[in-house]
Design a protein around this motif. Structure first.
Motif, PDB file in Angstrom:
ATOM      1  N   HIS A 165       0.869  -1.175   0.000  1.00 36.97           N
ATOM      2  CA  HIS A 165       0.000   0.000   0.000  1.00 36.97           C
ATOM      3  C   HIS A 165       0.907   1.227   0.000  1.00 36.97           C
ATOM      4  N   GLY A 166       0.938   1.916  -1.130  1.00 35.45           N
ATOM      5  CA  GLY A 166       1.916   2.981  -1.309  1.00 35.45           C
ATOM      6  C   GLY A 166       3.294   2.367  -1.427  1.00 35.45           C
ATOM      7  N   SER A 167       4.220   2.837  -0.615  1.00 37.53           N
ATOM      8  CA  SER A 167       5.573   2.279  -0.613  1.00 37.53           C
ATOM      9  C   SER A 167       5.796   1.299   0.525  1.00 37.53           C
ATOM     10  N   ASP A 168       4.744   1.037   1.313  1.00 37.67           N
ATOM     11  CA  ASP A 168       4.864   0.155   2.468  1.00 37.67           C
ATOM     12  C   ASP A 168       4.469  -1.270   2.103  1.00 37.67           C
ATOM     13  N   LEU A 169       5.171  -2.222   2.696  1.00 33.76           N
ATOM     14  CA  LEU A 169       4.884  -3.643   2.521  1.00 33.76           C
ATOM     15  C   LEU A 169       4.540  -4.246   3.873  1.00 33.76           C
ATOM     16  N   SER A 170       3.415  -4.962   3.929  1.00 38.02           N
ATOM     17  CA  SER A 170       2.972  -5.566   5.182  1.00 38.02           C
ATOM     18  C   SER A 170       2.571  -7.014   4.952  1.00 38.02           C
ATOM     19  N   LEU A 171       2.762  -7.826   5.971  1.00 34.99           N
ATOM     20  CA  LEU A 171       2.282  -9.206   5.949  1.00 34.99           C
ATOM     21  C   LEU A 171       0.837  -9.224   6.422  1.00 34.99           C
ATOM     22  N   ILE A 172      -0.008  -9.997   5.731  1.00 35.33           N
ATOM     23  CA  ILE A 172      -1.432 -10.038   6.070  1.00 35.33           C
ATOM     24  C   ILE A 172      -1.891 -11.475   6.273  1.00 35.33           C
ATOM     25  N   GLU A 173      -2.984 -11.613   7.034  1.00 35.25           N
ATOM     26  CA  GLU A 173      -3.651 -12.896   7.188  1.00 35.25           C
ATOM     27  C   GLU A 173      -4.654 -13.081   6.048  1.00 35.25           C
ATOM     28  N   ARG A 174      -5.292 -14.263   5.999  1.00 35.44           N
ATOM     29  CA  ARG A 174      -6.317 -14.505   4.979  1.00 35.44           C
ATOM     30  C   ARG A 174      -7.474 -13.511   5.112  1.00 35.44           C
ATOM     31  N   SER A 175      -7.745 -13.094   6.331  1.00 37.34           N
ATOM     32  CA  SER A 175      -8.839 -12.150   6.552  1.00 37.34           C
ATOM     33  C   SER A 175      -8.501 -10.750   6.051  1.00 37.34           C
ATOM     34  N   GLY A 176      -7.238 -10.503   5.758  1.00 34.43           N
ATOM     35  CA  GLY A 176      -6.798  -9.172   5.352  1.00 34.43           C
ATOM     36  C   GLY A 176      -6.209  -8.358   6.484  1.00 34.43           C
ATOM     37  N   SER A 177      -6.272  -8.871   7.710  1.00 34.77           N
ATOM     38  CA  SER A 177      -5.701  -8.146   8.851  1.00 34.77           C
ATOM     39  C   SER A 177      -4.181  -8.080   8.721  1.00 34.77           C
ATOM     40  N   VAL A 178      -3.644  -6.918   9.004  1.00 32.59           N
ATOM     41  CA  VAL A 178      -2.191  -6.724   8.926  1.00 32.59           C
ATOM     42  C   VAL A 178      -1.539  -7.340  10.152  1.00 32.59           C
ATOM     43  N   ILE A 179      -0.509  -8.140   9.909  1.00 36.55           N
ATOM     44  CA  ILE A 179       0.233  -8.766  11.012  1.00 36.55           C
ATOM     45  C   ILE A 179       1.387  -7.875  11.443  1.00 36.55           C
ATOM     46  N   ALA A 180       2.250  -7.559  10.502  1.00 35.26           N
ATOM     47  CA  ALA A 180       3.440  -6.771  10.824  1.00 35.26           C
ATOM     48  C   ALA A 180       4.050  -6.263   9.519  1.00 35.26           C
ATOM     49  N   PRO A 181       4.871  -5.220   9.579  1.00 36.38           N
ATOM     50  CA  PRO A 181       5.587  -4.779   8.380  1.00 36.38           C
ATOM     51  C   PRO A 181       6.537  -5.861   7.887  1.00 36.38           C
ATOM     52  N   LEU A 182       6.740  -5.917   6.579  1.00 39.09           N
ATOM     53  CA  LEU A 182       7.687  -6.865   5.990  1.00 39.09           C
ATOM     54  C   LEU A 182       9.099  -6.324   6.187  1.00 39.09           C
ATOM     55  N   ARG A 183       9.948  -7.120   6.862  1.00 40.69           N
ATOM     56  CA  ARG A 183      11.285  -6.656   7.209  1.00 40.69           C
ATOM     57  C   ARG A 183      12.393  -7.343   6.420  1.00 40.69           C
ATOM     58  N   ASP A 184      12.150  -8.552   5.921  1.00 36.29           N
ATOM     59  CA  ASP A 184      13.214  -9.292   5.247  1.00 36.29           C
ATOM     60  C   ASP A 184      12.613 -10.127   4.122  1.00 36.29           C
ATOM     61  N   ASN A 185      13.450 -10.996   3.522  1.00 39.33           N
ATOM     62  CA  ASN A 185      13.025 -11.811   2.385  1.00 39.33           C
ATOM     63  C   ASN A 185      12.512 -13.191   2.789  1.00 39.33           C
ATOM     64  N   LYS A 186      12.284 -13.389   4.080  1.00 42.06           N
ATOM     65  CA  LYS A 186      11.840 -14.694   4.555  1.00 42.06           C
ATOM     66  C   LYS A 186      10.501 -15.102   3.931  1.00 42.06           C
ATOM     67  N   PHE A 187       9.659 -14.097   3.621  1.00 41.92           N
ATOM     68  CA  PHE A 187       8.318 -14.387   3.102  1.00 41.92           C
ATOM     69  C   PHE A 187       8.197 -14.016   1.627  1.00 41.92           C
ATOM     70  N   ALA A 188       9.305 -14.023   0.914  1.00 36.16           N
ATOM     71  CA  ALA A 188       9.293 -13.595  -0.489  1.00 36.16           C
ATOM     72  C   ALA A 188       8.450 -14.505  -1.367  1.00 36.16           C
ATOM     73  N   ALA A 189       8.229 -15.745  -0.959  1.00 32.28           N
ATOM     74  CA  ALA A 189       7.459 -16.682  -1.771  1.00 32.28           C
ATOM     75  C   ALA A 189       5.953 -16.454  -1.672  1.00 32.28           C
TER      76      ALA A 189
END
Length: 312
Positions: A165-189
Motif C-alpha cells: 500500500h503505497g511504498s509500504d509492505l505488510s504481511l497479512i492474514e487470509r482475513s486481510g488483517s495486517v500482522i506486521a511490516p515486511l522486514r526481510d526476504n523470509k516471506f518472499a514466496a
C-alpha cells in the motif's frame, strides 16, 4: 428482673410487676452492661492481659499503619515483589512453546523481566495482555511453575500474503488483517497484492485463480484497480487486465491465445481482456519502434514495386 446487690451482697428478684426503679436503683441498658463490667474489671485489676500483649498490639498497629501507607503510595506491589524474591521466588526460567516468529527475547522485554522479578507477585492476567500485544501472537497461555519458572504457550497468526500500500509492505492474514511490516526476504514466496482494498479481497480472488495454476505461477503481483477488478503483473513485465466480471471467460481467451500463438512470450506490454467482444494487445515501446520501421520499409517496397510495374 434482677436488681443490683442488696444489703447482704446477694441478688434479689423483685416480684412480678415491680421494677427496680421502685427501689430507687439505676439499671443500665442491656447492650452497655458488658462494656461497663469490662471497664470496672480493668479498673479494679480483676481483668488481666497476657504478658507482652501491649508490645504485640503496638507492633500490629505499626504494621497495619505501614501497609496502609504503602497502599496509599502505590508501593504494595514493590514490597510484595522484594519480599518474595528474597524468599527464593525470583523468576529464573521462561519456557516458551508454539513460537515461530515471536522470539523469547521479545517476550522477556514485553514482560519487563530483569532477573529480580518475583513469581509470586507476577500478575498472570497482565502478563497475558502484554504478550498478546506482540504482532504475531493470536492467543497465549501463561502458567506459573513454582518456585521460579513461567511457561508461555503461544498460538501465532499465519501469514497469507504480502500487501503493498503505497511504498509500504505488510504481511497479512487470509482475513486481510495486517500482522506486521515486511522486514526481510523470509516471506518472499508469498503472493503479492497491491492497491487499496487489495488486502480484504485477496484471499477470495487468489483461491478462485487457483483454477489456472499455469498462469498463477507466472504472476509477480495481483493489482487491485479501483476496488473493483484485478490486473495481473507477470514476472516478465506483461500486464493482463481482467474484467470486473467474467474472469473465467477472459482466462479462457488468454489460454487459447497462449496455446496458439505463445502470446505471453512476445514483445508486448499488456493484454486487455476487459471487453467481451475483443482483445486489445499493447506493444512495448521497442516493439512499436520496430513495427514503425517495418511498416515504413514495407511501404517503401510497395512503392518500388509500383514503379517497376509502370515501367513495364
Amino acid at each position: 428482673m434482677l436488681a443490683l446487690r442488696g444489703n447482704r451482697g446477694k441478688r434479689v428478684r423483685h416480684p412480678l410487676g415491680v421494677s427496680a426503679e421502685a427501689d430507687g436503683a439505676f439499671v443500665l441498658p442491656r447492650p452497655l452492661r458488658k462494656s461497663v463490667r469490662l471497664l470496672v474489671g480493668l479498673g479494679t485489676g480483676r481483668v488481666r492481659f497476657p504478658a507482652h500483649t501491649g508490645t504485640f498490639s503496638a507492633a500490629a498497629f505499626l504494621l497495619a499503619t505501614g501497609l496502609y501507607g504503602m497502599s496509599l503510595g502505590g508501593h504494595t506491589q514493590n514490597f510484595a515483589q522484594a519480599s518474595t524474591t528474597a524468599a527464593g521466588f525470583a523468576i529464573e526460567d521462561v519456557r516458551v512453546s508454539g513460537n515461530e516468529q515471536t522470539s523469547e527475547i521479545d517476550i522477556l522485554q514485553q514482560l519487563g523481566l530483569d532477573g529480580a522479578t518475583s513469581l509470586v507477585a507476577l500478575d498472570i492476567a497482565e502478563a497475558r495482555r502484554l504478550i498478546g500485544e506482540l504482532p504475531w501472537v493470536e492467543s497465549v497461555t501463561v502458567r506459573k511453575v513454582y518456585p521460579g519458572t513461567i511457561e508461555v504457550d503461544l498460538a501465532e497468526r499465519k501469514a497469507f500474503g504480502i500487501w503493498q500500500h503505497g511504498s509500504d509492505l505488510s504481511l497479512i492474514e487470509r482475513s486481510g488483517s495486517v500482522i506486521a511490516p515486511l522486514r526481510d526476504n523470509k516471506f518472499a514466496a508469498l503472493p503479492l497484492f497491491v492497491g487499496r482494498d487489495a488486502e480484504t479481497a485477496a484471499a477470495n480472488f487468489y483461491d478462485d485463480f487457483s483454477r489456472w495454476p499455469e498462469f498463477r505461477a507466472r504472476v509477480k503481483a495481483f493489482v487491485r484497480v479501483a476496488g473493483r477488478r484485478w490486473d495481473l503483473v507477470l514476472k516478465n513485465g506483461i500486464v493482463v487486465k481482467l474484467p470486473e466480471k467474467g474472469v473465467a471467460r477472459a482466462m479462457r481467451v488468454l489460454a487459447d491465445m497462449e496455446e496458439g500463438h505463445q502470446l505471453l512470450e512476445r514483445d508486448i506490454a499488456a493484454v486487455d481482456l476487459r471487453l467481451d467482444d475483443r482483445t486489445t494487445i499493447q506493444l512495448t515501446p521497442d516493439a512499436v519502434a520496430r513495427r514503425e520501421v517495418a511498416l515504413k520499409a514495407r511501404e517503401k517496397m510497395l512503392k518500388e514495386l509500383e514503379k517497376q510495374e509502370k515501367r513495364i
